[in-house]
Enzyme design. Structure first.
Site, PDB file in Angstrom:
ATOM      1  N   ASP A 295      57.591  31.308  61.115  1.00  0.00           N
ATOM      2  CA  ASP A 295      56.974  30.246  61.922  1.00  0.00           C
ATOM      3  C   ASP A 295      57.665  28.942  61.541  1.00  0.00           C
ATOM      4  O   ASP A 295      58.827  28.958  61.158  1.00  0.00           O
ATOM      5  CB  ASP A 295      55.460  30.209  61.695  1.00  0.00           C
ATOM      6  CG  ASP A 295      54.699  29.682  62.906  1.00  0.00           C
ATOM      7  OD1 ASP A 295      55.061  28.606  63.410  1.00  0.00           O
ATOM      8  OD2 ASP A 295      53.746  30.332  63.359  1.00  0.00           O
ATOM      9  N   HIS A 329      60.080  28.825  63.985  1.00  0.00           N
ATOM     10  CA  HIS A 329      59.742  28.261  65.295  1.00  0.00           C
ATOM     11  C   HIS A 329      60.240  26.834  65.406  1.00  0.00           C
ATOM     12  O   HIS A 329      60.804  26.432  66.412  1.00  0.00           O
ATOM     13  CB  HIS A 329      58.233  28.317  65.521  1.00  0.00           C
ATOM     14  CG  HIS A 329      57.713  29.703  65.714  1.00  0.00           C
ATOM     15  ND1 HIS A 329      56.380  29.974  65.951  1.00  0.00           N
ATOM     16  CD2 HIS A 329      58.338  30.907  65.705  1.00  0.00           C
ATOM     17  CE1 HIS A 329      56.209  31.277  66.083  1.00  0.00           C
ATOM     18  NE2 HIS A 329      57.380  31.865  65.925  1.00  0.00           N
TER      19      HIS A 329
END
Length: 477
Positions: A295, A329
């Site tokens: 992430d 991300h």
């Protein structure tokens, strides 16, 4: 100490900038930035922040974990040995708890004031895959909402002068069969229990104002614990260690003051495996770290929706420098749990490069979060490639305009950025009733850009020597 005493001490210490630095905030509100203005901000403000960030120093006392019954065979449960060693170190007035070479299996580790947990080279702390080892529940924060839940793997509550240091490894042992399936979706190998029902229940409790003492999860529930979480702590150091395979967020200081994260290596590709997420913290230095995550590599946070507004504590006075980001991300992200706001973020001399990194510099906000995000400065940023956009500021994240709270981004400054490959140079989307304001780009070169930038509802753009695919641009289209 209780929360009121902690905040009073924070204000008195000089590091609680939100409680005593309105002049500092005003000084950064520049309506029409120039190169001189920006340089003054870096020269004036960054040294002041760094002067307040002082890693804790510990007495010259060592407590070898094996003296307290620990066996480094990777099978013997050493939870009680860690507890006894930390307690002895604390009672003696502080020092280091030494983890020697070997693999030490344990449940939750709770640090206490004046204790440094030090991992020698070839030392591994391996955390149990049994959720019962992280009970009883503790006061924690989960995706920006306070609750009582499983203990983070390494946890400290209202402590001062704590550290995790050394060249060893922290192994969370999370995988597709342990912890990660609780996320649900693609990580679940079967239709087993997951967090969806509990996550919705927690968020609904927060919106109704249910007291934290009654937001009890833990056993029988499926909200994954974080890896490292100092909560309402002061003078925190995390340095040198390698972190692998966390249930979710890796390093998550909450409501802390004077935090240093230095030389840490994080490799963990599970769901929500953010690398370092300072939340509602004041005076934070993150430097010379490596992130390869599932992430966001670094995400600045300050609480979600009603709970973030209840606490009203921004994340502020943050310096990030010399870091390298690989998969994730976002490289340096602000949000999305950002309802308490963020101010005075300085990022420099970082390199971000991976086809599996979606965004280099990213802001995530919406009309459910709200929050004022201001005075965000970036310089000397090298981006090899990213999958989506080099710079993303998005008010449409998740709920978008489905809320009654106005998101604010103002004074976002990027200097001397170079990128080599991306779909977009910029993806910047405000709302018509809440435009993104005062975007300043200088000496930026976006190469290998496949598509025109996405720019919606932005006011006050300054471009100086900005190139996209070699062409000098004087406006954003």
């Amino acid at each position: 100490m209780n929360r009121r005493l902690f905040l009073r001490n924070l204000a008195a210490s000089g590091v609680g900038a939100y409680l005593g630095s309105r002049a500092f905030v005003r000084a950064l509100e520049v309506a029409d930035l120039s190169r001189v203005d920006v340089e003054k901000v870096w020269v004036r403000e960054v040294p002041q922040i760094l002067a307040r960030i002082k890693p804790p120093v510990f007495p010259d006392r060592d407590f070898d974990l094996t003296r307290f019954g620990a066996v480094g065979d990777g099978r013997t449960d050493c939870t009680e040995s860690f507890r006894r060693a930390i307690a002895a170190c604390h009672r003696a007035g502080g020092g280091r708890v030494i983890v020697p070479a070997g693999t030490f299996l344990t449940g939750a580790i709770h640090l206490r004031s004046n204790v440094c947990l030090h991992l020698m080279p070839e030392a591994t702390i391996r955390f149990s895959q049994d959720p019962q080892k992280y009970l009883p529940v503790v006061f924690t924060r989960w995706e920006g909402v306070e609750l009582m839940n499983y203990s983070p793997f390494i946890y400290a509550f209202e402590q001062e002068n704590i550290a995790i240091t050394g060249e060893g490894t922290l192994d969370g042992q999370s995988d597709e069969e342990h912890w990660w399936p609780w996320k649900g979706g693609a990580r679940a190998k079967s239709e087993g229990p997951n967090q969806i029902k509990d996550r919705n229940a927690l968020f609904e409790m927060a919106e109704r104002g249910v007291p934290v003492s009654r937001r009890v999860f833990g056993a029988g529930h499926y909200l994954r614990p974080q890896f490292i979480q100092p909560y309402r702590c002061k003078n925190v150091l995390i340095e040198g260690v390698t972190i692998r395979n966390s249930p979710m967020w890796e390093i998550h200081p909450v409501l802390c003051a004077n935090v240093t994260v230095r030389g840490v290596k994080i490799i963990s590709h599970g769901p929500n495996n953010d690398g370092c997420d300072p939340e509602s913290c004041t005076d934070v230095l993150i430097e010379n770290c490596f992130f390869d995550t599932g992430d966001d590599c670094i995400a600045i946070k300050s609480g979600r929706n009603a709970d973030g507004r209840r606490l009203k504590m921004p994340c502020q006075n943050i310096i990030i420098r010399g870091c390298r980001m690989k998969d994730g991300h976002g490289g340096v992200t602000v949000g999305s749990e950002i309802s308490g706001g963020v101010r005075n973020l300085f990022v420099e001399d970082c390199r971000l490069d991976s086809p599996n990194l979606d965004h280099a510099l990213r802001v995530k906000n919406n009309a459910m979060r709200g929050g004022v995000l201001e005075n965000l400065y970036f310089r000397n940023i090298e981006v090899g490639q990213v999958a989506h956009a080099v710079i993303t500021i998005d008010f449409n994240y998740e709920e978008g305009e489905k809320g009654n709270f106005t998101p604010v981004v103002r004074n976002y400054v990027v200097q001397n950025l170079r990128s080599g490959r991306s779909q977009y140079a910029l993806d910047i989307q405000g709302f018509r009733n809440a435009p993104i304001r005062d975007l300043y780009l200088e000496d930026c070169d976006f190469a290998g850009v496949a598509k025109p930038s996405i720019v919606k509802n932005v006011e006050g753009v300054t471009l100086r020597n900005v190139r996209i695919n070699g062409r000098l641009v004087d406006r954003l289209a």
